[in-house]
Scaffold this active site. Structure first.
Site, PDB file in Angstrom:
ATOM      1  N   ILE A  21       0.841  -1.211   0.000  1.00  0.00           N
ATOM      2  CA  ILE A  21       0.000   0.000   0.000  1.00  0.00           C
ATOM      3  C   ILE A  21       0.874   1.259   0.000  1.00  0.00           C
ATOM      4  CG2 ILE A  21      -1.619   1.340   1.449  1.00  0.00           C
ATOM      5  CD1 ILE A  21      -2.977  -1.397   2.091  1.00  0.00           C
ATOM      6  N   LEU A  22       2.050   1.178   0.604  1.00  0.00           N
ATOM      7  CA  LEU A  22       2.945   2.341   0.605  1.00  0.00           C
ATOM      8  C   LEU A  22       3.776   2.440  -0.678  1.00  0.00           C
ATOM      9  CD1 LEU A  22       2.192   2.400   3.714  1.00  0.00           C
ATOM     10  CD2 LEU A  22       4.477   3.313   4.068  1.00  0.00           C
ATOM     11  N   GLY A  32       6.551   2.467  -3.408  1.00  0.00           N
ATOM     12  CA  GLY A  32       8.014   2.594  -3.285  1.00  0.00           C
ATOM     13  C   GLY A  32       8.434   3.017  -1.890  1.00  0.00           C
ATOM     14  N   GLU A  37       9.788 -19.843  18.861  1.00  0.00           N
ATOM     15  CA  GLU A  37       8.743 -20.397  19.757  1.00  0.00           C
ATOM     16  C   GLU A  37       7.917 -21.450  19.045  1.00  0.00           C
ATOM     17  OE1 GLU A  37       7.574 -19.319  23.066  1.00  0.00           O
ATOM     18  OE2 GLU A  37       9.561 -18.462  23.247  1.00  0.00           O
TER      19      GLU A  37
END
Ligand SMILES: Cc1cc2nc3c(=O)[nH]c(=O)nc-3n(C[C@H](O)[C@H](O)[C@H](O)COP(=O)(O)OP(=O)(O)OC[C@H]3O[C@@H](n4cnc5c(N)ncnc54)[C@H](O)[C@@H]3O)c2cc1C
Length: 406
Positions: A360-361, A363, A386
């Site tokens: 969504i961001l 580059g 774990e």
């Protein structure tokens, strides 16, 4: 009147808000620096200690919260701040849980405070189970513990790997085999007190994520610890070994390392949720403000639906973690491996959500100018440590089928 409630109550919400303030004001601004330095952020731990966030009292209070959600709420908030620094702050609790799960009251009273130190002289602790040839297969541990009856001492020899805080810890909890023929059932946990000769840090690992958390090998070369350092005591161990030799299953087949992991899995799931929520929030803000084709990118269903799925999965993961924690607080057995389910789903959710956030961001998401790149790297450990996601599925599959699935 129904007693069912998902309201954590005023006290827990106050703790959440207090931790959120620390995470936002102290951890977030320091996150990128310590990620680059790849070192334990001692000044941040110190700050947490001064505020009472890094202290035995605080974790004990959350651990014994009757609703069970005290620890998950704390973990989510701290890891929302930053996962690397978060692990440096809470790594000690894994060793503390090992003592709580396997130790006597006297051992808990002796060792747990020494793991944290004091606000003026902070210490960390390490839990050392994994070895180069024994990761998922905990039954294959080679580190040996031999009893020297004349001196009432245990002698530990072997090499541990992947130990969070390994070598820099004051107290190390070491899982070793007393009777290799018995596999996992021949193991016990030992406290190695501060300054014990023969314990040394081996290689310190350079990692893909959670780089502000120290991970290293721990070499044990004829390490001698007093008899009282055997968690649970010798009498209990001798009884357990005798039962194992007769082929009688004890404690539901749990061994020392597994007892620690079972108790800690929902808490680790909550850490993953903190990372996922942090990345989701960054992505939501970005999608509302980033304009392409003359409108915010969130105006496109393709992006908005991605965010809808991210939020839905985060909330579903939290519900699984809270259920497991609530069950554990009420001593309800994990008959369908609910602890593993919560860790599996939360870990995979964190990896998926942080990958979506990066997308969504665009580059910017791929650079260190924005935090989702780090969150994506940090999330990757949550399908590995774990118990890997495959091992969680194995545990769940065995629990639901009653079959020895391999
Ligand atoms: C950053 C970090 C911190 C850690 N901190 C600690 C710590 O504080 N203390 C500690 O004791 N350990 C710690 N660990 C160790 C961690 O728990 C192990 O890495 C983990 O259990 C996996 O073991 P392994 O790396 O040997 O992988 P392996 O067991 O070799 O697994 C390799 C792959 O094979 C798969 N696999 C193995 N067996 C099966 C099977 N039966 N069915 C299907 N798939 C299988 C696994 O899922 C995995 O994908 C840490 C590890 C890391 C990376």
């Amino acid at each position: 009147m129904s007693t069912f409630s998902l309201d954590p109550g005023a006290d827990q919400l106050a703790v959440r808000d207090w931790l959120h303030g620390f995470a936002a004001d102290v951890m977030r601004p320091a996150a990128a620096e310590w990620d680059e330095r790849e070192e334990t952020p001692w000044p941040v731990i110190q700050e947490a200690a001064k505020l009472g966030i890094y202290s035995l009292d605080f974790y004990a209070q959350q651990y014994f919260d009757p609703s069970g959600v005290g620890i998950p709420i704390a973990m989510e908030e701290l890891f929302w701040g930053d996962a690397g620094i978060g692990l440096s702050i809470v790594g000690t609790t894994l060793a503390a849980v090992a003592v709580l799960a396997n130790g006597t009251d006297e051992q808990i009273g002796t060792w747990a405070p020494q793991m944290f130190g004091t606000p003026d002289d902070i210490k960390v602790a390490a839990f050392c189970s994994s070895e180069p040839d024994a990761g998922s297969d905990v039954s294959a541990l080679r580190t040996r513990a031999v009893y020297d009856e004349a001196k009432d001492e245990w002698v530990l020899n072997g090499t541990k790997t992947w130990a969070t805080n390994g070598g820099i810890a004051a107290v190390h909890v070491v899982v070793a085999t007393v009777d290799p023929a018995l596999g996992a059932r021949g193991q016990a946990s030992f406290v190695v007190p501060p300054g014990t000769p023969g314990l040394a840090q081996g290689q310190k690992f350079k990692k893909h994520g959670i780089r502000a958390s120290h991970t290293a090998e721990v070499v044990l070369d004829s390490v001698r610890v007093p008899g009282h350092c055997l968690l649970g005591g010798k009498e209990k161990l001798d009884e357990r070994l005798a039962r194992a030799r007769e082929g009688v299953r004890s404690g539901g087949g749990r061994n020392a390392a597994m007892a620690t992991f079972e108790a800690s899995r929902p808490a680790v799931g909550a850490q993953a949720i903190g990372i996922a929520r942090a990345a989701y929030e960054v992505a939501l803000d970005y999608a509302k403000t980033r304009v392409q084709f003359g409108r915010p990118i969130i105006d496109n269903q393709g992006v908005a639906f991605q965010l809808a799925d991210m939020k839905t999965r985060i909330d579903a993961a939290r519900l699984l973690v809270w259920r497991a924690s609530w069950m554990a607080a009420g001593n309800q057995p994990f008959t369908a491996a609910e602890g593993s389910m919560s860790k599996l789903y939360a870990g995979e959710t964190a990896k998926w959500v942080t990958a979506q956030a990066m997308q969504i961001l665009g580059g910017n998401g791929f650079t260190r100018e924005y935090p989702v790149e780090r969150m994506h790297r940090d999330s990757a450990i949550y399908s590995i440590f774990e118990g890997t996601s495959e091992i969680q599925r194995l545990v769940i599959a065995r629990a639901i089928s009653g079959m020895p699935i391999r």
